[in-house]
Scaffold this active site. Structure first.
Site, PDB file in Angstrom:
ATOM      1  N   ARG A  67       0.840  -1.199   0.000  1.00  0.00           N
ATOM      2  CA  ARG A  67       0.000   0.000   0.000  1.00  0.00           C
ATOM      3  C   ARG A  67       0.871   1.244   0.000  1.00  0.00           C
ATOM      4  O   ARG A  67       1.908   1.282   0.645  1.00  0.00           O
ATOM      5  CB  ARG A  67      -0.914   0.034   1.242  1.00  0.00           C
ATOM      6  CG  ARG A  67      -2.092  -0.892   1.148  1.00  0.00           C
ATOM      7  CD  ARG A  67      -3.006  -0.769   2.348  1.00  0.00           C
ATOM      8  NE  ARG A  67      -2.374  -1.267   3.556  1.00  0.00           N
ATOM      9  CZ  ARG A  67      -1.798  -0.532   4.485  1.00  0.00           C
ATOM     10  NH1 ARG A  67      -1.787   0.801   4.380  1.00  0.00           N
ATOM     11  NH2 ARG A  67      -1.241  -1.078   5.540  1.00  0.00           N
ATOM     12  N   TYR A 195      -1.720  -3.528  -6.768  1.00  0.00           N
ATOM     13  CA  TYR A 195      -1.522  -4.150  -5.450  1.00  0.00           C
ATOM     14  C   TYR A 195      -2.854  -4.244  -4.682  1.00  0.00           C
ATOM     15  O   TYR A 195      -3.618  -3.269  -4.627  1.00  0.00           O
ATOM     16  CB  TYR A 195      -0.483  -3.364  -4.623  1.00  0.00           C
ATOM     17  CG  TYR A 195      -0.423  -3.917  -3.217  1.00  0.00           C
ATOM     18  CD1 TYR A 195       0.152  -5.159  -2.980  1.00  0.00           C
ATOM     19  CD2 TYR A 195      -1.037  -3.260  -2.154  1.00  0.00           C
ATOM     20  CE1 TYR A 195       0.136  -5.722  -1.712  1.00  0.00           C
ATOM     21  CE2 TYR A 195      -1.053  -3.805  -0.885  1.00  0.00           C
ATOM     22  CZ  TYR A 195      -0.465  -5.039  -0.668  1.00  0.00           C
ATOM     23  OH  TYR A 195      -0.500  -5.608   0.578  1.00  0.00           O
ATOM     24  N   LYS A 204      -9.707  -2.314   1.734  1.00  0.00           N
ATOM     25  CA  LYS A 204      -9.357  -1.150   2.560  1.00  0.00           C
ATOM     26  C   LYS A 204     -10.177   0.081   2.170  1.00  0.00           C
ATOM     27  O   LYS A 204     -10.596   0.872   3.022  1.00  0.00           O
ATOM     28  CB  LYS A 204      -7.868  -0.841   2.417  1.00  0.00           C
ATOM     29  CG  LYS A 204      -6.967  -2.005   2.782  1.00  0.00           C
ATOM     30  CD  LYS A 204      -7.206  -2.486   4.184  1.00  0.00           C
ATOM     31  CE  LYS A 204      -6.275  -3.619   4.540  1.00  0.00           C
ATOM     32  NZ  LYS A 204      -6.485  -4.099   5.897  1.00  0.00           N
ATOM     33  N   HIS A 224     -10.471  -2.289  11.662  1.00  0.00           N
ATOM     34  CA  HIS A 224      -9.386  -3.152  11.172  1.00  0.00           C
ATOM     35  C   HIS A 224      -9.161  -4.244  12.221  1.00  0.00           C
ATOM     36  O   HIS A 224      -8.165  -4.221  12.938  1.00  0.00           O
ATOM     37  CB  HIS A 224      -8.133  -2.277  10.989  1.00  0.00           C
ATOM     38  CG  HIS A 224      -7.035  -2.927  10.212  1.00  0.00           C
ATOM     39  ND1 HIS A 224      -5.711  -2.578  10.356  1.00  0.00           N
ATOM     40  CD2 HIS A 224      -7.058  -3.889   9.265  1.00  0.00           C
ATOM     41  CE1 HIS A 224      -4.971  -3.298   9.536  1.00  0.00           C
ATOM     42  NE2 HIS A 224      -5.760  -4.096   8.866  1.00  0.00           N
ATOM     43  N   SER A 246      -1.252  -3.698  10.205  1.00  0.00           N
ATOM     44  CA  SER A 246      -0.979  -4.660   9.137  1.00  0.00           C
ATOM     45  C   SER A 246       0.274  -5.474   9.446  1.00  0.00           C
ATOM     46  O   SER A 246       1.253  -4.935   9.974  1.00  0.00           O
ATOM     47  CB  SER A 246      -0.762  -3.910   7.825  1.00  0.00           C
ATOM     48  OG  SER A 246      -1.834  -3.026   7.614  1.00  0.00           O
ATOM     49  N   ALA A 247       0.233  -6.747   9.084  1.00  0.00           N
ATOM     50  CA  ALA A 247       1.381  -7.654   9.220  1.00  0.00           C
ATOM     51  C   ALA A 247       1.866  -7.779  10.682  1.00  0.00           C
ATOM     52  O   ALA A 247       3.053  -7.867  10.944  1.00  0.00           O
ATOM     53  CB  ALA A 247       2.530  -7.232   8.301  1.00  0.00           C
ATOM     54  N   CYS A 248       0.913  -7.789  11.631  1.00  0.00           N
ATOM     55  CA  CYS A 248       1.254  -8.010  13.047  1.00  0.00           C
ATOM     56  C   CYS A 248       0.580  -9.276  13.571  1.00  0.00           C
ATOM     57  O   CYS A 248       0.387  -9.426  14.782  1.00  0.00           O
ATOM     58  CB  CYS A 248       0.827  -6.813  13.905  1.00  0.00           C
ATOM     59  SG  CYS A 248       1.890  -5.395  13.690  1.00  0.00           S
ATOM     60  N   ASP A 273      -9.365  -9.763   9.199  1.00  0.00           N
ATOM     61  CA  ASP A 273      -8.815  -8.435   8.883  1.00  0.00           C
ATOM     62  C   ASP A 273      -9.779  -7.290   9.172  1.00  0.00           C
ATOM     63  O   ASP A 273      -9.341  -6.235   9.603  1.00  0.00           O
ATOM     64  CB  ASP A 273      -8.397  -8.394   7.407  1.00  0.00           C
ATOM     65  CG  ASP A 273      -7.516  -7.184   7.086  1.00  0.00           C
ATOM     66  OD1 ASP A 273      -6.645  -6.857   7.908  1.00  0.00           O
ATOM     67  OD2 ASP A 273      -7.713  -6.566   6.028  1.00  0.00           O
ATOM     68  N   ARG A 365       1.973 -12.225  -0.837  1.00  0.00           N
ATOM     69  CA  ARG A 365       0.627 -12.517  -0.312  1.00  0.00           C
ATOM     70  C   ARG A 365       0.019 -13.765  -0.929  1.00  0.00           C
ATOM     71  O   ARG A 365       0.431 -14.210  -1.991  1.00  0.00           O
ATOM     72  CB  ARG A 365      -0.291 -11.325  -0.659  1.00  0.00           C
ATOM     73  CG  ARG A 365       0.135  -9.997  -0.053  1.00  0.00           C
ATOM     74  CD  ARG A 365      -0.388  -9.861   1.327  1.00  0.00           C
ATOM     75  NE  ARG A 365       0.004  -8.627   1.990  1.00  0.00           N
ATOM     76  CZ  ARG A 365      -0.743  -8.035   2.918  1.00  0.00           C
ATOM     77  NH1 ARG A 365      -1.897  -8.529   3.278  1.00  0.00           N
ATOM     78  NH2 ARG A 365      -0.313  -6.946   3.523  1.00  0.00           N
ATOM     79  N   GLY A 490       0.444 -19.929  19.037  1.00  0.00           N
ATOM     80  CA  GLY A 490      -0.570 -20.724  19.745  1.00  0.00           C
ATOM     81  C   GLY A 490      -0.603 -20.416  21.237  1.00  0.00           C
ATOM     82  O   GLY A 490      -1.655 -20.474  21.886  1.00  0.00           O
TER      83      GLY A 490
HETATM   84  C1  OXD Z   1      -3.155  -4.642   5.242  1.00  0.00           C
HETATM   85  C2  OXD Z   1      -3.828  -5.806   4.630  1.00  0.00           C
HETATM   86  O1  OXD Z   1      -2.255  -4.051   4.622  1.00  0.00           O
HETATM   87  O2  OXD Z   1      -4.710  -6.387   5.283  1.00  0.00           O
HETATM   88  O3  OXD Z   1      -3.537  -4.284   6.364  1.00  0.00           O
HETATM   89  O4  OXD Z   1      -3.537  -6.162   3.481  1.00  0.00           O
HETATM   90 MN    MN Z   2      -5.211  -5.359   7.126  1.00  0.00          MN
END
Ligand code: OXD
Ligand code: MN
Length: 581
Positions: A67, A195, A204, A224, A246-248, A273, A365, A490
């Site tokens: 993004r 993308y 988004k 989110h 994102s990505a966490c 998401d 992805r 887990g």
């Molecule tokens: C993000 C996604 O960037 O979910 O948050 O793709």
């Molecule tokens: Mn996201």
């Protein structure tokens, strides 16, 4: 008499001049035909069909991999309505500037008209959109990510009640890339990027940026957040929504597999998401997942971190910017087993484990249907949604933020969300690992002034007679050597169990200036390599660190001027007082 949708399609064709127009019906046959055409054109390549049936690889332009927040605009009538959290352009200027890029943009291309529903087809909370795009990759990804095609067209019928999204790949040049939102017109214009986060407009752009704006007007929340159900050994299921940047690890948490030590627990995935949440007649908050698929980050995904998604992505999946082994199977850093001796990297170049570059792009992805996920909840398409008992706000922070703590009440919970900070990741272009303020994990996605957004959250609390309890979590604490203090994945269930205990009034807490923290005995660490010193470190309030953090919080809130609700300032002052300043 043409319908409003037919008129808009016609007007758009006049502007963009496509070679032909295809109305997507969402059928399986259409999906396979588009895939075949893209495979012939080289936009997709087939992966090993025996091991990965109906799976394909797409390599994007190397400049178009994440993004682009600096090219994303919210075009409200006034700048103040977009707020300091958004880039802003006046609507007439945006239309002129970006309209010029759409002019003739689809020459020699097919224009796909993609009608879709965000949310279960029969839910009163679902909403329709139509994306007009010149990218068949977008059309097939939208079929995975939304309820796309005839059902949406039938629901729209002759009405004008749908979000309009116009997308063109343009020339893919970052200089001519813009993602423009016109919330007051329920319109999105995106040009110059293929993308996912910029081009799959249901996600988004609609479900969060326009969605949050609609939610403010209509009295609900577009967030989110993942949504999961925790079934405990007594058979009781409790639903939790959790916001992370994102990505966490939202996808991993949403599909968590309880370790053998956590007998009798099950996690059920509702969404991974985005959550749309409405107050119900019972005074609780009810959540639906507006999406139908997952657009997840590949690197780091393996059968330890997320066995459910590994099972999900074995068929009918589109991979973007991963590497390919000589055997034709996908590969990314952090996948199971040793790396292959050689591979073709995400840019199509030869790669070996000795290469200095990564095999897969860090933001590579997979797009995959939710129905394939073994942990999908039986309630995930319930038109009414699921009742949320707890909301978690989590960032990626090496220090300061304890493993978990609970807010004193709803207002304090909104303050915990508003003060969220996190280290940046590869999901957006720009530096990675920099701590930035990301309130409610919505900084890149809130389609209006965040001062008003905090006000909206506060008002929502007044509407709920039985609101969810609010918590802050942080799986990412590190020691001085840069080693994670908490095992995560887990084992996060052990933290969720404390959350359940609090929600159901079954476990105590220690009241501290920042909120209610677990007593060390409240987190079960049996069998883990977590010493009592480490647990103490994870659950201790660093008074000095918090006293210093307040200055940054205040400086940030000041940016919102008059729009910042006084209740948030009061929370700030109350925290300061509790810390004895
Ligand atoms: C993000 C996604 O960037 O979910 O948050 O793709
Ligand atoms: Mn996201």
């Amino acid at each position: 008499m043409p319908t409003p949708l037919e008129r808009w399609v016609e007007e758009t064709a006049q502007l963009t001049r496509p070679k032909n127009i295809h109305w997507c019906d969402g059928s399986e046959a259409e999906y396979h035909r588009l895939i075949q055409e893209m495979t012939q054109a080289g936009t997709l390549s087939e992966l090993n069909q025996k091991e990965y049936p109906a799976c394909f690889l797409h390599r994007s332009d190397p400049s178009d991999v994440a993004r682009t927040e600096h090219l994303t605009f919210v075009c409200t009538r006034t700048k103040d309505d977009a707020g300091p959290n958004n880039n802003w352009m006046a609507p007439p200027e945006a239309k002129e500037k970006v309209g010029a890029l759409f002019s003739g943009a689809m020459k020699d291309r097919t224009m796909y008209v993609v009608p879709y529903i965000m949310g279960p087809a029969s839910s009163p909370y679902s909403q329709c959109g139509v994306e007009i795009t010149d990218s068949p990759y977008v059309a097939v990804n939208m079929r995975i990510m939304t309820r796309m095609g005839k059902a949406a067209l039938d629901r729209i019928g002759a009405s004008d009640n749908y979000v309009k999204g116009l997308h063109s790949l343009g020339d893919l040049s970052p200089e001519r890339r813009f993602i423009m939102h016109f919330p007051e017109e329920r319109l999105i214009w995106s040009v110059g990027s293929g993308y996912g986060g910029n081009a799959l407009l249901g996600k988004k752009c609609f479900a969060l940026r326009l969605g949050s704006h609609m939610a403010k007007e209509e009295g609900w929340l577009a967030e989110h957040m993942l949504v999961l159900g925790i079934e405990d050994p007594s058979g009781r299921t409790t639903y939790v929504a959790a916001a992370f940047p994102s990505a966490c690890g939202k996808t991993n948490l949403a599909m968590l597999v309880p370790p053998a030590s956590q007998k009798g627990y099950k996690i059920w995935t509702v969404g991974e998401d985005i959550a749309w949440m409405h107050p119900g007649p019972d005074g609780r908050l009810w959540a639906i997942n507006p999406e139908a698929g997952f657009f997840g980050v590949a690197p780091g995904t393996n059968s330890r971190t997320n066995p459910n998604v590994m099972a999900t992505i074995r068929k009918n999946t589109i991979y973007t910017n991963v590497a390919v082994t000589p055997h034709g199977t996908p590969y990314w850093e952090g996948m199971d087993g040793p790396p292959p001796h050689e591979a073709i990297d995400w840019q199509g170049k030869p790669w070996t484990p000795d290469s200095v570059t990564k095999a897969a792009h860090p933001n590579s992805r997979f797009t995959t249907p939710a129905t394939q996920c073994p942990s999908m909840s039986s309630e995930w398409e319930n038109p009414q949604g699921v009742p949320i008992s707890a909301i978690l706000f989590g960032g990626r922070r090496a220090s300061l933020i304890p493993l978990v703590y609970q807010s004193f009440n709803w207002q304090h919970g909104v303050f915990l969300g508003a003060t969220m900070t996190s280290e940046t990741t590869a999901a957006a272009t720009g530096a990675v690992g920099v701590v930035r303020r990301d309130p409610m994990a919505m900084l890149p996605f809130c389609g209006y002034n965040m001062g008003d957004y905090f006000g909206h959250w506060l008002r929502m609390g007044q509407k709920l007679t039985n609101p969810p309890q609010i918590f802050r979590v942080n799986w990412f604490r590190m020691n001085a050597e840069g080693k994670y203090l908490w095992p995560g994945f887990g084992e996060n269930l052990r933290v969720l169990r404390w959350v359940l205990g609090r929600v159901h009034g079954e476990v105590g807490a220690a009241e501290t200036p920042i909120g209610n923290l677990p007593h060390p005995s409240g987190i079960d660490v049996t069998g883990l390599d977590v010493t009592s010193e480490t647990l103490h470190e994870l659950l201790t309030v660093d008074w000095k660190g918090w006293q210093e953090a307040i200055a940054g919080q205040k400086e940030y809130f000041q940016k919102y001027g008059e729009r910042m609700p006084k209740e948030i300032w009061q929370q700030c002052e109350a925290l300061e007082k509790r810390l004895g300043q």
